[in-house]
Design a protein around this motif. Structure first.
Motif, PDB file in Angstrom:
ATOM      1  N   VAL A  66       0.837  -1.191   0.000  1.00  0.00           N
ATOM      2  CA  VAL A  66       0.000   0.000   0.000  1.00  0.00           C
ATOM      3  C   VAL A  66       0.874   1.243   0.000  1.00  0.00           C
ATOM      4  O   VAL A  66       1.718   1.413   0.874  1.00  0.00           O
ATOM      5  CB  VAL A  66      -0.927   0.017   1.240  1.00  0.00           C
ATOM      6  CG1 VAL A  66      -1.748   1.281   1.280  1.00  0.00           C
ATOM      7  CG2 VAL A  66      -1.818  -1.214   1.258  1.00  0.00           C
ATOM      8  N   ASP A  67       0.676   2.092  -0.997  1.00  0.00           N
ATOM      9  CA  ASP A  67       1.401   3.363  -1.061  1.00  0.00           C
ATOM     10  C   ASP A  67       0.546   4.514  -0.567  1.00  0.00           C
ATOM     11  O   ASP A  67       1.025   5.416   0.107  1.00  0.00           O
ATOM     12  CB  ASP A  67       1.843   3.665  -2.502  1.00  0.00           C
ATOM     13  CG  ASP A  67       2.842   2.663  -3.023  1.00  0.00           C
ATOM     14  OD1 ASP A  67       3.740   2.257  -2.259  1.00  0.00           O
ATOM     15  OD2 ASP A  67       2.716   2.268  -4.198  1.00  0.00           O
ATOM     16  N   VAL A  68      -0.737   4.480  -0.938  1.00  0.00           N
ATOM     17  CA  VAL A  68      -1.666   5.562  -0.605  1.00  0.00           C
ATOM     18  C   VAL A  68      -3.014   4.953  -0.261  1.00  0.00           C
ATOM     19  O   VAL A  68      -3.471   4.016  -0.905  1.00  0.00           O
ATOM     20  CB  VAL A  68      -1.845   6.533  -1.799  1.00  0.00           C
ATOM     21  CG1 VAL A  68      -2.891   7.586  -1.494  1.00  0.00           C
ATOM     22  CG2 VAL A  68      -0.530   7.184  -2.178  1.00  0.00           C
ATOM     23  N   ILE A  69      -3.636   5.505   0.763  1.00  0.00           N
ATOM     24  CA  ILE A  69      -4.992   5.094   1.127  1.00  0.00           C
ATOM     25  C   ILE A  69      -5.918   6.260   0.813  1.00  0.00           C
ATOM     26  O   ILE A  69      -5.676   7.389   1.233  1.00  0.00           O
ATOM     27  CB  ILE A  69      -5.073   4.697   2.611  1.00  0.00           C
ATOM     28  CG1 ILE A  69      -4.199   3.453   2.831  1.00  0.00           C
ATOM     29  CG2 ILE A  69      -6.514   4.453   3.034  1.00  0.00           C
ATOM     30  CD1 ILE A  69      -4.118   2.990   4.240  1.00  0.00           C
ATOM     31  N   VAL A  70      -6.965   5.963   0.070  1.00  0.00           N
ATOM     32  CA  VAL A  70      -7.933   6.973  -0.340  1.00  0.00           C
ATOM     33  C   VAL A  70      -9.111   6.933   0.623  1.00  0.00           C
ATOM     34  O   VAL A  70      -9.637   5.865   0.928  1.00  0.00           O
ATOM     35  CB  VAL A  70      -8.410   6.707  -1.784  1.00  0.00           C
ATOM     36  CG1 VAL A  70      -9.504   7.690  -2.182  1.00  0.00           C
ATOM     37  CG2 VAL A  70      -7.239   6.776  -2.750  1.00  0.00           C
ATOM     38  N   ARG A 106     -16.528  10.907   6.905  1.00  0.00           N
ATOM     39  CA  ARG A 106     -16.083   9.819   7.780  1.00  0.00           C
ATOM     40  C   ARG A 106     -14.863   9.090   7.236  1.00  0.00           C
ATOM     41  O   ARG A 106     -14.009   8.645   7.993  1.00  0.00           O
ATOM     42  CB  ARG A 106     -17.222   8.835   8.003  1.00  0.00           C
ATOM     43  CG  ARG A 106     -18.372   9.457   8.730  1.00  0.00           C
ATOM     44  CD  ARG A 106     -19.528   8.521   8.773  1.00  0.00           C
ATOM     45  NE  ARG A 106     -20.669   9.189   9.390  1.00  0.00           N
ATOM     46  CZ  ARG A 106     -21.831   8.629   9.545  1.00  0.00           C
ATOM     47  NH1 ARG A 106     -22.026   7.389   9.136  1.00  0.00           N
ATOM     48  NH2 ARG A 106     -22.804   9.284  10.109  1.00  0.00           N
ATOM     49  N   GLY A 107     -14.800   8.946   5.941  1.00  0.00           N
ATOM     50  CA  GLY A 107     -13.655   8.274   5.330  1.00  0.00           C
ATOM     51  C   GLY A 107     -12.353   8.992   5.597  1.00  0.00           C
ATOM     52  O   GLY A 107     -11.292   8.368   5.680  1.00  0.00           O
ATOM     53  N   PHE A 108     -12.412  10.323   5.718  1.00  0.00           N
ATOM     54  CA  PHE A 108     -11.204  11.088   6.036  1.00  0.00           C
ATOM     55  C   PHE A 108     -10.645  10.635   7.380  1.00  0.00           C
ATOM     56  O   PHE A 108      -9.442  10.494   7.551  1.00  0.00           O
ATOM     57  CB  PHE A 108     -11.494  12.586   6.122  1.00  0.00           C
ATOM     58  CG  PHE A 108     -11.784  13.284   4.827  1.00  0.00           C
ATOM     59  CD1 PHE A 108     -11.828  12.613   3.616  1.00  0.00           C
ATOM     60  CD2 PHE A 108     -12.033  14.634   4.832  1.00  0.00           C
ATOM     61  CE1 PHE A 108     -12.099  13.282   2.431  1.00  0.00           C
ATOM     62  CE2 PHE A 108     -12.297  15.324   3.660  1.00  0.00           C
ATOM     63  CZ  PHE A 108     -12.335  14.647   2.453  1.00  0.00           C
ATOM     64  N   ILE A 109     -11.515  10.425   8.335  1.00  0.00           N
ATOM     65  CA  ILE A 109     -11.095  10.067   9.695  1.00  0.00           C
ATOM     66  C   ILE A 109     -10.419   8.704   9.709  1.00  0.00           C
ATOM     67  O   ILE A 109      -9.291   8.552  10.191  1.00  0.00           O
ATOM     68  CB  ILE A 109     -12.305  10.065  10.652  1.00  0.00           C
ATOM     69  CG1 ILE A 109     -12.912  11.471  10.744  1.00  0.00           C
ATOM     70  CG2 ILE A 109     -11.907   9.535  12.025  1.00  0.00           C
ATOM     71  CD1 ILE A 109     -14.288  11.503  11.377  1.00  0.00           C
ATOM     72  N   PHE A 110     -11.089   7.703   9.170  1.00  0.00           N
ATOM     73  CA  PHE A 110     -10.564   6.346   9.227  1.00  0.00           C
ATOM     74  C   PHE A 110      -9.383   6.136   8.287  1.00  0.00           C
ATOM     75  O   PHE A 110      -8.393   5.510   8.673  1.00  0.00           O
ATOM     76  CB  PHE A 110     -11.672   5.330   8.936  1.00  0.00           C
ATOM     77  CG  PHE A 110     -12.691   5.269  10.030  1.00  0.00           C
ATOM     78  CD1 PHE A 110     -12.454   4.532  11.171  1.00  0.00           C
ATOM     79  CD2 PHE A 110     -13.878   5.979   9.933  1.00  0.00           C
ATOM     80  CE1 PHE A 110     -13.381   4.481  12.207  1.00  0.00           C
ATOM     81  CE2 PHE A 110     -14.817   5.938  10.953  1.00  0.00           C
ATOM     82  CZ  PHE A 110     -14.565   5.188  12.088  1.00  0.00           C
ATOM     83  N   ALA A 111      -9.475   6.654   7.079  1.00  0.00           N
ATOM     84  CA  ALA A 111      -8.397   6.438   6.114  1.00  0.00           C
ATOM     85  C   ALA A 111      -7.114   7.141   6.525  1.00  0.00           C
ATOM     86  O   ALA A 111      -6.022   6.603   6.334  1.00  0.00           O
ATOM     87  CB  ALA A 111      -8.833   6.891   4.719  1.00  0.00           C
ATOM     88  N   GLY A 168       0.678   7.049   2.361  1.00  0.00           N
ATOM     89  CA  GLY A 168       0.126   8.377   2.134  1.00  0.00           C
ATOM     90  C   GLY A 168      -1.388   8.331   2.242  1.00  0.00           C
ATOM     91  O   GLY A 168      -2.005   7.260   2.235  1.00  0.00           O
ATOM     92  N   PHE A 169      -1.970   9.505   2.328  1.00  0.00           N
ATOM     93  CA  PHE A 169      -3.428   9.622   2.426  1.00  0.00           C
ATOM     94  C   PHE A 169      -3.919  10.589   1.360  1.00  0.00           C
ATOM     95  O   PHE A 169      -3.361  11.676   1.182  1.00  0.00           O
ATOM     96  CB  PHE A 169      -3.826  10.135   3.814  1.00  0.00           C
ATOM     97  CG  PHE A 169      -5.258  10.587   3.906  1.00  0.00           C
ATOM     98  CD1 PHE A 169      -6.286   9.684   3.744  1.00  0.00           C
ATOM     99  CD2 PHE A 169      -5.570  11.906   4.149  1.00  0.00           C
ATOM    100  CE1 PHE A 169      -7.612  10.093   3.823  1.00  0.00           C
ATOM    101  CE2 PHE A 169      -6.876  12.331   4.234  1.00  0.00           C
ATOM    102  CZ  PHE A 169      -7.902  11.416   4.068  1.00  0.00           C
ATOM    103  N   ALA A 170      -4.965  10.198   0.641  1.00  0.00           N
ATOM    104  CA  ALA A 170      -5.560  11.044  -0.388  1.00  0.00           C
ATOM    105  C   ALA A 170      -7.044  11.208  -0.094  1.00  0.00           C
ATOM    106  O   ALA A 170      -7.813  10.252  -0.213  1.00  0.00           O
ATOM    107  CB  ALA A 170      -5.368  10.441  -1.771  1.00  0.00           C
ATOM    108  N   PRO A 171      -7.462  12.417   0.320  1.00  0.00           N
ATOM    109  CA  PRO A 171      -8.896  12.637   0.532  1.00  0.00           C
ATOM    110  C   PRO A 171      -9.597  12.851  -0.804  1.00  0.00           C
ATOM    111  O   PRO A 171      -9.055  13.487  -1.704  1.00  0.00           O
ATOM    112  CB  PRO A 171      -8.926  13.911   1.378  1.00  0.00           C
ATOM    113  CG  PRO A 171      -7.676  14.640   1.007  1.00  0.00           C
ATOM    114  CD  PRO A 171      -6.660  13.586   0.669  1.00  0.00           C
ATOM    115  N   VAL A 172     -10.774  12.316  -0.942  1.00  0.00           N
ATOM    116  CA  VAL A 172     -11.571  12.540  -2.151  1.00  0.00           C
ATOM    117  C   VAL A 172     -12.956  13.035  -1.746  1.00  0.00           C
ATOM    118  O   VAL A 172     -13.478  12.667  -0.697  1.00  0.00           O
ATOM    119  CB  VAL A 172     -11.689  11.278  -3.039  1.00  0.00           C
ATOM    120  CG1 VAL A 172     -10.351  10.877  -3.598  1.00  0.00           C
ATOM    121  CG2 VAL A 172     -12.312  10.122  -2.299  1.00  0.00           C
TER     122      VAL A 172
END
Length: 90
Positions: A50-54, A59-64, A74-78
């Motif tokens: 895993v390089d990036v978690i989207v 809520r996805g922002f919090i958990f991811a 890394g983290f990528a918000p969408v």
């Protein structure tokens, strides 16, 4: 992880009549429970490259973001199309 539903509140008719809002603030506000949830996901994906978690907005922002940190990724918000656009971006 036992039954997590006891950490999720139901709020009827929010934001409008007929909607049952699932409030996760008791879950994320309880450090051992929140950590356990993140650990379940991290364990499940421990052998994945895993390089990036989207994370989808809200809520996805919090958990991811927590999972990305835990996994050293890394983290990528969408966001949904049209949901937010800063005025300085054209």
């Amino acid at each position: 992880m036992d039954n997590l539903s006891k950490f999720i509140r139901n709020i009827p008719d929010y934001p409008k009549p007929g909607i049952m809002f699932k409030d996760i603030t008791p879950l994320i506000g309880n450090a051992p429970v929140f950590n356990a949830v993140i650990e379940v996901y991290a364990t499940h994906y421990k052998n994945a490259e895993v390089d990036v978690i989207v994370g989808p907005e809200a809520r996805g922002f919090i958990f991811a973001s927590a999972l990305a940190y835990r996994m050293g990724a890394g983290f990528a918000p969408v966001r949904k199309e049209g949901s937010y656009r800063p005025t300085h971006i054209k």
